[in-house]
Design a protein around this motif. Sequence first.
Motif, mmCIF file in Angstrom:
data_model
loop_
_atom_site.group_PDB
_atom_site.id
_atom_site.type_symbol
_atom_site.label_atom_id
_atom_site.label_comp_id
_atom_site.label_asym_id
_atom_site.label_seq_id
_atom_site.Cartn_x
_atom_site.Cartn_y
_atom_site.Cartn_z
ATOM 1 N N SER A 2 0.820 -1.215 0.000
ATOM 2 C CA SER A 2 0.000 0.000 0.000
ATOM 3 C C SER A 2 0.853 1.264 0.000
ATOM 4 O O SER A 2 0.546 2.219 -0.710
ATOM 5 C CB SER A 2 -0.930 0.009 1.206
ATOM 6 N N LYS A 19 0.735 0.006 -10.007
ATOM 7 C CA LYS A 19 0.330 -1.194 -9.247
ATOM 8 C C LYS A 19 1.347 -2.315 -9.427
ATOM 9 O O LYS A 19 1.721 -2.994 -8.467
ATOM 10 C CB LYS A 19 -1.050 -1.664 -9.691
ATOM 11 N N ASP A 99 -5.705 -6.491 -4.713
ATOM 12 C CA ASP A 99 -5.999 -5.095 -5.012
ATOM 13 C C ASP A 99 -7.170 -4.987 -5.985
ATOM 14 O O ASP A 99 -8.054 -4.150 -5.813
ATOM 15 C CB ASP A 99 -4.760 -4.402 -5.582
#
Length: 121
Positions: A2, A19, A99
């Motif tokens: 994160s 990501k 995610d």
Amino acid sequence: YSEAKQKLEHQFGVNATSKFGASAIAGFFASALSLPFDFVKTRLQKQRPDATGVLPYKGSIDCAGKVFAREGPLAFYKGFSVYYFRIAPHAMITLLIADGLNTLAKTWNTPLQTSSVLAKQ
């Protein structure tokens, strides 16, 4: 993951690259933090008794201490590149799927209306 994702999104925007980069960073740290434990486990599994029947290590703490004293701290990271390419993809895929599922859960905002269905019956 994160923290890295947040910093990369701030730098590069919200996209697949940030990501993927965050998951690669998390995979690196997962590998770096778990390899010493895996190294000690492997040493314990591969130990053989000497001619008198005595094993070289009494346990994991003994093994880690002897390796550190005899071979130095970098001995715990022997084979890091191979270990990284074995562990990091697993961590990356897991984090990317988690995610994606979190994003899907946040966008799919239709609560079950069981109370209204029951009230009509």
